[in-house]
Design a protein around this motif. Structure first.
Motif, PDB file in Angstrom:
ATOM      1  N   UNK A 152       0.822  -1.205   0.000  1.00 24.72           N
ATOM      2  CA  UNK A 152       0.000   0.000   0.000  1.00 24.72           C
ATOM      3  C   UNK A 152       0.857   1.258   0.000  1.00 24.72           C
ATOM      4  N   UNK A 153       1.967   1.245   0.719  1.00 24.77           N
ATOM      5  CA  UNK A 153       2.807   2.445   0.788  1.00 24.77           C
ATOM      6  C   UNK A 153       3.313   2.844  -0.594  1.00 24.77           C
ATOM      7  N   UNK A 154       3.728   1.885  -1.406  1.00 28.86           N
ATOM      8  CA  UNK A 154       4.231   2.204  -2.741  1.00 28.86           C
ATOM      9  C   UNK A 154       3.125   2.814  -3.593  1.00 28.86           C
ATOM     10  N   UNK A 155       1.925   2.254  -3.506  1.00 27.02           N
ATOM     11  CA  UNK A 155       0.785   2.804  -4.244  1.00 27.02           C
ATOM     12  C   UNK A 155       0.478   4.223  -3.763  1.00 27.02           C
ATOM     13  N   UNK A 156       0.517   4.425  -2.458  1.00 23.39           N
ATOM     14  CA  UNK A 156       0.276   5.763  -1.888  1.00 23.39           C
ATOM     15  C   UNK A 156       1.293   6.773  -2.417  1.00 23.39           C
ATOM     16  N   UNK A 157       2.571   6.413  -2.393  1.00 22.66           N
ATOM     17  CA  UNK A 157       3.614   7.314  -2.901  1.00 22.66           C
ATOM     18  C   UNK A 157       3.406   7.606  -4.389  1.00 22.66           C
ATOM     19  N   UNK A 158       3.024   6.582  -5.138  1.00 24.94           N
ATOM     20  CA  UNK A 158       2.773   6.771  -6.567  1.00 24.94           C
ATOM     21  C   UNK A 158       1.608   7.706  -6.832  1.00 24.94           C
ATOM     22  N   UNK A 159       0.528   7.545  -6.081  1.00 22.74           N
ATOM     23  CA  UNK A 159      -0.640   8.415  -6.239  1.00 22.74           C
ATOM     24  C   UNK A 159      -0.285   9.855  -5.899  1.00 22.74           C
ATOM     25  N   UNK A 160       0.458  10.056  -4.822  1.00 20.29           N
ATOM     26  CA  UNK A 160       0.879  11.404  -4.435  1.00 20.29           C
ATOM     27  C   UNK A 160       1.774  12.008  -5.524  1.00 20.29           C
ATOM     28  N   UNK A 161       2.701  11.220  -6.059  1.00 20.75           N
ATOM     29  CA  UNK A 161       3.576  11.713  -7.125  1.00 20.75           C
ATOM     30  C   UNK A 161       2.808  12.086  -8.379  1.00 20.75           C
ATOM     31  N   UNK A 162       1.849  11.259  -8.766  1.00 28.64           N
ATOM     32  CA  UNK A 162       1.031  11.559  -9.951  1.00 28.64           C
ATOM     33  C   UNK A 162       0.212  12.825  -9.716  1.00 28.64           C
ATOM     34  N   UNK A 163      -0.398  12.938  -8.542  1.00 28.72           N
ATOM     35  CA  UNK A 163      -1.175  14.142  -8.223  1.00 28.72           C
ATOM     36  C   UNK A 163      -0.281  15.377  -8.271  1.00 28.72           C
TER      37      UNK A 163
END
Length: 137
Positions: free
Chosen positions: A1-12
């Motif tokens: 989940x942490x990797x997905x969270x970081x990816x979503x924040x980066x995309x945003x």
């Protein structure tokens, strides 16, 4: 989940940066999505890496991070690959036309906005609590 969270924040963050650049300059470059996303993510990680870091310090450190990433990416994209995404050679106190003092100073309030936006995004999407805010040391 942490990797997905970081990816979503980066995309945003990348989308937000490209949006700001379109509003300011009327154009952007696909590379700015990645550079902007990385900058946004890094600014957001400052209060996680140093809990209790005052917002003023986070804004100044964020501006320093953005300036450093802008120099590295500018040397790679503009000088190395010849993409000419930006050129600050006409600005005062510039370094190789890739960074300059006026824009480095502009990154201070923008970094503050990015830090607060990151916290709001993490609260809304991931139900993470807001960090305790302090303005001064």
């Amino acid at each position: 989940m942490r990797l997905l969270e970081h990816g979503i924040v980066g995309v945003a963050g990348g989308l937000l940066y490209v949006g700001v650049e379109f509003l300011y300059r009327g154009r952007s470059h696909v590379s700015m999505f990645f550079v902007g996303g990385l900058c946004f993510w890094a600014i957001g990680m400052l209060d996680r890496a140093a809990p209790g870091l005052p917002l003023t310090a986070q804004a100044v450190l964020g501006a320093a991070l953005v300036t450093a990433l802008e120099l590295v990416s500018g040397l790679a994209l503009n000088v190395g690959l010849g993409l000419e995404v930006w050129d600050y050679s006409g600005c005062p106190l510039n370094l190789c036309g890739q960074i300059c003092l006026p824009y480095s100073l502009l990154w201070i309030p923008l970094s503050l906005a990015a830090a607060l936006t990151d916290d709001l995004l993490r609260f809304l999407l991931f139900r993470q609590p807001f960090p305790p805010y302090r303005w001064l040391l």
